[in-house]
Motif scaffolding. Structure first.
Motif, mmCIF file in Angstrom:
data_model
loop_
_atom_site.group_PDB
_atom_site.id
_atom_site.type_symbol
_atom_site.label_atom_id
_atom_site.label_comp_id
_atom_site.label_asym_id
_atom_site.label_seq_id
_atom_site.Cartn_x
_atom_site.Cartn_y
_atom_site.Cartn_z
ATOM 1 N N SER A 56 15.311 -0.247 -5.210
ATOM 2 C CA SER A 56 15.537 -0.606 -4.241
ATOM 3 C C SER A 56 15.165 0.829 -3.265
ATOM 4 O O SER A 56 14.904 0.416 -1.861
ATOM 5 C CB SER A 56 16.135 -1.232 -4.292
ATOM 6 O OG SER A 56 16.960 -2.483 -4.519
ATOM 7 N N PHE A 57 16.366 1.755 -3.706
ATOM 8 C CA PHE A 57 15.856 2.376 -2.629
ATOM 9 C C PHE A 57 14.859 4.001 -2.573
ATOM 10 O O PHE A 57 14.385 3.970 -1.160
ATOM 11 C CB PHE A 57 16.695 4.245 -3.251
ATOM 12 C CG PHE A 57 16.428 5.369 -3.007
ATOM 13 C CD1 PHE A 57 16.883 5.905 -1.687
ATOM 14 C CD2 PHE A 57 15.754 5.994 -3.587
ATOM 15 C CE1 PHE A 57 17.587 7.035 -1.387
ATOM 16 C CE2 PHE A 57 15.719 8.162 -2.374
ATOM 17 C CZ PHE A 57 16.439 7.483 -1.299
ATOM 18 N N GLY A 58 12.999 3.406 -3.395
ATOM 19 C CA GLY A 58 12.210 4.096 -3.412
ATOM 20 C C GLY A 58 11.469 2.101 -2.608
ATOM 21 O O GLY A 58 10.322 3.035 -1.548
ATOM 22 N N THR A 59 12.306 1.382 -2.672
ATOM 23 C CA THR A 59 11.293 0.438 -1.677
ATOM 24 C C THR A 59 11.789 1.073 -0.185
ATOM 25 O O THR A 59 10.532 0.451 0.737
ATOM 26 C CB THR A 59 11.311 -0.723 -1.978
ATOM 27 O OG1 THR A 59 10.612 -0.803 -2.886
ATOM 28 C CG2 THR A 59 10.503 -2.104 -0.978
ATOM 29 N N GLY A 60 12.717 0.896 0.179
ATOM 30 C CA GLY A 60 13.459 1.199 1.713
ATOM 31 C C GLY A 60 12.772 2.561 1.995
ATOM 32 O O GLY A 60 12.381 2.400 3.015
ATOM 33 N N LEU A 61 12.474 3.875 0.967
ATOM 34 C CA LEU A 61 12.049 4.574 1.765
ATOM 35 C C LEU A 61 10.645 4.422 2.624
ATOM 36 O O LEU A 61 10.175 5.364 2.891
ATOM 37 C CB LEU A 61 11.952 6.085 0.528
ATOM 38 C CG LEU A 61 12.013 6.896 0.941
ATOM 39 C CD1 LEU A 61 12.196 7.780 2.549
ATOM 40 C CD2 LEU A 61 12.565 8.088 -0.237
ATOM 41 N N GLY A 62 10.028 3.884 1.028
ATOM 42 C CA GLY A 62 8.385 4.027 1.092
ATOM 43 C C GLY A 62 8.470 3.101 2.433
ATOM 44 O O GLY A 62 7.535 3.209 4.151
ATOM 45 N N MET A 63 9.114 1.610 2.997
ATOM 46 C CA MET A 63 8.741 1.151 4.002
ATOM 47 C C MET A 63 8.983 2.062 5.503
ATOM 48 O O MET A 63 8.308 1.901 6.139
ATOM 49 C CB MET A 63 9.881 -0.456 3.944
ATOM 50 C CG MET A 63 9.182 -1.470 2.797
ATOM 51 S SD MET A 63 7.997 -2.091 2.890
ATOM 52 C CE MET A 63 7.615 -3.154 3.954
ATOM 53 N N ALA A 64 10.257 2.919 5.350
ATOM 54 C CA ALA A 64 10.853 3.141 6.212
ATOM 55 C C ALA A 64 9.559 4.524 6.779
ATOM 56 O O ALA A 64 9.441 4.713 7.837
ATOM 57 C CB ALA A 64 12.228 3.493 6.240
ATOM 58 N N PHE A 65 9.451 4.977 5.117
ATOM 59 C CA PHE A 65 8.428 6.543 6.093
ATOM 60 C C PHE A 65 6.949 5.609 6.474
ATOM 61 O O PHE A 65 6.276 6.640 7.761
ATOM 62 C CB PHE A 65 8.106 6.743 4.229
ATOM 63 C CG PHE A 65 7.234 7.962 4.105
ATOM 64 C CD1 PHE A 65 7.594 9.140 4.611
ATOM 65 C CD2 PHE A 65 5.475 7.612 4.488
ATOM 66 C CE1 PHE A 65 6.437 10.140 4.080
ATOM 67 C CE2 PHE A 65 5.189 8.596 4.094
ATOM 68 C CZ PHE A 65 5.519 10.035 4.556
ATOM 69 N N LYS A 121 0.496 -1.588 -0.426
ATOM 70 C CA LYS A 121 -0.293 -0.017 0.281
ATOM 71 C C LYS A 121 0.998 1.267 -0.032
ATOM 72 O O LYS A 121 0.418 2.094 -0.348
ATOM 73 C CB LYS A 121 -0.963 -0.100 1.110
ATOM 74 C CG LYS A 121 0.165 0.277 2.956
ATOM 75 C CD LYS A 121 -1.336 -0.197 3.587
ATOM 76 C CE LYS A 121 -1.200 1.379 4.815
ATOM 77 N NZ LYS A 121 -1.431 2.428 4.809
ATOM 78 N N THR A 122 1.905 1.142 0.674
ATOM 79 C CA THR A 122 2.265 2.615 0.695
ATOM 80 C C THR A 122 4.440 2.186 -0.558
ATOM 81 O O THR A 122 4.311 2.827 -0.791
ATOM 82 C CB THR A 122 3.344 2.610 1.904
ATOM 83 O OG1 THR A 122 2.062 2.847 2.833
ATOM 84 C CG2 THR A 122 3.782 4.142 1.833
ATOM 85 N N ALA A 123 5.387 1.467 0.239
ATOM 86 C CA ALA A 123 6.380 0.633 -0.920
ATOM 87 C C ALA A 123 6.592 1.071 -2.609
ATOM 88 O O ALA A 123 7.065 1.702 -2.625
ATOM 89 C CB ALA A 123 6.725 -0.280 -0.501
ATOM 90 N N ALA A 124 5.782 0.468 -2.981
ATOM 91 C CA ALA A 124 5.031 0.459 -3.771
ATOM 92 C C ALA A 124 5.436 1.352 -5.227
ATOM 93 O O ALA A 124 5.577 1.683 -6.133
ATOM 94 C CB ALA A 124 3.603 -0.880 -4.895
#
Length: 300
Positions: A174-183, A146-149
């Motif tokens: 990968s950067f976007g996924t990590g940022l989205g999960m952290a966010f 719902k967020t990282a994608a």
């Protein structure tokens, strides 16, 4: 957002005027520039990314029966659920018009896949809502969808526009996924934090809606029998009473669930930072890393 149907720009304008960080479209603009792209396609695609996000916000507020977003009345509380859902559909459609106008099948593929994954993530969240048996793995799958994608897609298309290598495309993804999960993890922590009030948001929305986020998953795993009964009453039976939210926050502190959730966010942040190693240092790369740091540090 323009349409001859007056309610569409009126309602869409309301949610866009409510502000927000505009982080997702900024990721598209910055990723494209970092990869050396010099044209103007990134503007339409960034708008497309933001419209996908805005459409999901309109739909989310209806699903969650939310009355406030960023301290203002939600569109559904002002115009009703039907108008909000339909204008959300309009924004999704407009996003796809922008993607088609871009003319790249590759960007269309990446963003349309992300849209489908977001919808799956929202449905997955619906299934886990009010279910205190939800485990950490199931929760992480929800937020990856719902967020990282969308964060991942927003970054990846920057490399696609610049016609960079598959490795660089994957690195930005990968950067976007990590940022989205952290966010998202930080968002979930902030919902139970007094810091939330300073950010102009109400505390405890997830609790009131019966959402099972990582802090609650950890608290339930570490709870004694009485505490488990408390979480079940509040989040499964939705029998919430005066003083329940402060008690929930106390339990999260007692079992160190907020700090442990933030540590998960930091781990995703470290992965995201490592993914950027393939790119040479520069102002825009640093701005992307600063956005990552901001997303995590806003918890303090």
């Amino acid at each position: 957002m323009q349409s001859p149907v007056a309610l569409i720009p009126q309602l869409a304008g309301h949610i866009i005027a409510a502000g927000g960080k505009r982080l997702r479209p900024l990721l598209t603009l910055a990723s494209a520039r970092m990869c050396g792209y010099q044209g103007r396609r990134h503007i339409g695609l960034a708008a497309s990314v933001e419209f996908i996000h805005t459409a999901t916000l309109l739909h989310d507020d209806v699903v969650d029966e939310s009355e406030l977003r960023r301290g203002l009345d939600t569109a559904n509380s002002l115009w009703g659920n039907q108008a909000s859902v339909l204008v959300g559909d309009f924004l999704f459609s407009r996003a796809f018009q922008l993607m088609v106008a871009d003319g790249s099948m590759r960007t269309l593929e990446i963003l349309s896949n992300a849209s489908a994954i977001i919808s799956e993530g929202e449905v997955h969240q619906l299934i886990t809502t009010n279910d205190t048996d939800t485990n950490e793995q199931a929760y992480l799958e929800v937020i990856e969808g719902k967020t990282a994608a969308l964060f991942a897609a927003a970054c990846q298309i920057g490399a696609v526009m610049a016609e960079r290598s598959a490795d660089e495309e994957q690195a930005l993804r990968s950067f976007g996924t990590g940022l989205g999960m952290a966010f998202q993890l930080v968002d979930d922590v902030l919902d139970y934090s007094a810091k939330q009030e300073a950010l102009g948001k109400t505390v405890g929305d997830d609790f009131r809606e019966g959402k099972i986020t990582l802090p609650v998953v950890l608290a339930f795993e570490r709870a004694d029998a009485d505490e488990k009964a408390f979480w079940r009453r509040c989040l499964e039976e939705m029998d919430q009473r005066e003083g329940d939210l402060p008690h929930a926050m106390q339990l999260l502190q007692k079992h160190d669930c907020l700090n442990d959730s933030l540590e998960r966010a930091r781990a995703y942040g470290r992965n995201a930072r490592t993914a950027m190693d393939v790119f040479p240092d520069g102002e825009i790369k640093q701005a992307l890393i600063d956005a990552l740091d901001f997303s995590i540090e806003r918890a303090y």
